[in-house]
Design an enzyme around this catalytic site. Structure first.
Site, PDB file in Angstrom:
ATOM      1  N   CYS A  41       0.790  -1.206  -0.032  1.00 22.15           N
ATOM      2  CA  CYS A  41       0.087  -0.055   0.004  1.00 22.15           C
ATOM      3  C   CYS A  41       0.819   1.261   0.129  1.00 22.15           C
ATOM      4  CB  CYS A  41      -0.803   0.202   1.178  1.00 22.15           C
ATOM      5  SG  CYS A  41      -0.055  -0.388   2.757  1.00 22.15           S
ATOM      6  N   SER A  45      -5.129   1.651   9.860  1.00 20.97           N
ATOM      7  CA  SER A  45      -5.865   0.532   8.873  1.00 20.97           C
ATOM      8  C   SER A  45      -4.912  -0.402   8.107  1.00 20.97           C
ATOM      9  CB  SER A  45      -6.490   1.462   7.721  1.00 20.97           C
ATOM     10  OG  SER A  45      -5.661   2.314   7.060  1.00 20.97           O
ATOM     11  N   ARG A  74       4.411   3.863  12.273  1.00 22.45           N
ATOM     12  CA  ARG A  74       3.013   3.954  12.375  1.00 22.45           C
ATOM     13  C   ARG A  74       2.750   5.217  13.304  1.00 22.45           C
ATOM     14  NH1 ARG A  74       0.298  -0.122   9.849  1.00 22.45           N
ATOM     15  NH2 ARG A  74       0.806  -2.063  10.197  1.00 22.45           N
ATOM     16  N   HIS A 126      -2.443   6.555   4.448  1.00 23.68           N
ATOM     17  CA  HIS A 126      -1.223   6.661   4.901  1.00 23.68           C
ATOM     18  C   HIS A 126      -0.490   8.097   4.192  1.00 23.68           C
ATOM     19  CE1 HIS A 126      -1.326   2.809   6.188  1.00 23.68           C
ATOM     20  NE2 HIS A 126      -0.619   2.041   5.260  1.00 23.68           N
TER      21      HIS A 126
END
Length: 342
Positions: free
Chosen positions: A129, A159, A235, A242
């Site tokens: 991702c 997520s 994170r 993101h």
């Protein structure tokens, strides 16, 4: 219009849920939909459009007659069930890391490298991702000359760890607000009111698994095997979408800010959010549940005349996962690459 028999493996997870929403919203041509998951989810039902669809335990029989299979159940499940789905004649679009770096499998982002798709391809891994969002930001800049080096720092939402990760952030935030000790079950450290290095194994060179994926998958996606990439993945306490701070160095002089902005404004799948006067730039709260990757903070690097800096945000459940997979399927259908059902 021809409709197709489809399946979603991992339908109960965060990406699986996003598949369901997007397939409905985009009016994807489905004649029958099978929702597959582990045995513990058998018997559940999930909403699709105006009705409820039962969840089945995945099995060999579950892929019988399926023409398009969307996988989002992790690398182990993909390795186990991908051969079964292919044997049944399905095109498999796989959101796991299982097959991404195999040379024979294209790592496709339709806006960037559809030319990688060849006749007979039936397995399409969807990239990492963060790597997808980074590649979307880099691709429009290639028109200005060869890229020499990319330095990036990613700020990755809960997520990325699925529904359980988002639930843990929500519960920890509530606990801290009520004066209770936050419980850590998904993440190794509290994610509420905190940030930490991405929770994947660290290799002998000091890079965690997420960083290593981004480096190698971005090179593969962009056809730039020697591109120098340095990235740190962190994170952060954000529910979804993101963000990445990116510095791009060219072999020669960097494009002007105006030229870079124009390139992004004309790039499919990108949206410019770059209002200096209002101090408004890409943010997770405006990137969440949007299809476009947002780009802003576009500026010349004052320390290097050959570099530009920018900031990007993208919804990792959408463009970073389910949306990219659906776009692949839509393009295959448009080009007649999925056999018409008998």
């Amino acid at each position: 219009m021809t409709h197709f028999r489809a399946a979603i493996l991992g339908a109960t997870g965060a990406v699986g849920q996003e598949f369901l929403k997007l397939l409905a919203d985009r009016h994807f041509p489905i004649s029958a939909l099978r929702l597959l998951a582990s045995a513990r989810s058998h018997g559940r039902s999930l909403r699709f459009k105006s009705g409820m669809v039962p969840v089945q335990a995945v099995s060999e029989a579950a892929f019988d007659g399926v023409q398009i299979a969307f996988f989002s159940a992790g690398a182990g499940a993909s390795r186990e069930w991908m051969p079964v789905a292919l044997d049944e004649g399905a095109v498999v679009i796989d959101n796991s890391s299982a097959f991404r770096m195999e040379p024979e499998n294209p790592l496709v982002i339709p806006e960037i490298n559809w030319h990688h798709v060849r006749e007979g391809h039936r397995l399409f891994p969807v990239g990492n991702c963060t790597g997808i969002i980074l590649a979307m930001a880099l691709a429009p800049l290639r028109k200005f000359g060869a890229l020499r080096r990319v330095v990036a720092s990613s700020y990755q939402s809960a997520s990325g760890a699925g529904m359980r990760g988002m639930h843990e952030l929500t519960e920890q935030t509530r606990a801290i607000g009520e004066g209770r000790e936050p419980r850590c079950e998904v993440f190794p450290y509290p994610i509420a009111y905190n940030l930490f290095s991405h929770n994947t194994p660290v290799n002998e060179g000091g890079y965690n698994q997420e960083e290593w994926k981004v480096i190698h998958e971005t090179r593969k996606t962009l056809d730039m095997p020697d591109l120098a990439i340095e990235i740190t993945c962190i994170r952060v306490p954000v529910l979804r979408a993101h963000s990445i701070a990116v510095n791009v160095e060219f072999e020669g002089p960097a494009p002007s800010v105006e030229a870079a902005r124009e390139a992004y404004e004309s790039a499919p799948g990108m949206a410019v959010v770059d209002d200096r006067e209002a101090n408004r730039f890409p943010m997770p709260v405006i990137a969440a549940e949007r299809d476009d990757v947002l780009v802003g903070r576009i500026r010349a690097d004052c320390s290097n005349p050959n570099a530009v800096s920018l900031f990007v945000c993208g919804d990792q459940l959408r463009k970073g996962a389910a949306l990219n997979g659906i776009q692949i399927a839509e393009r295959l259908i448009a080009e007649g690459r999925i056999p018409v059902p008998a």
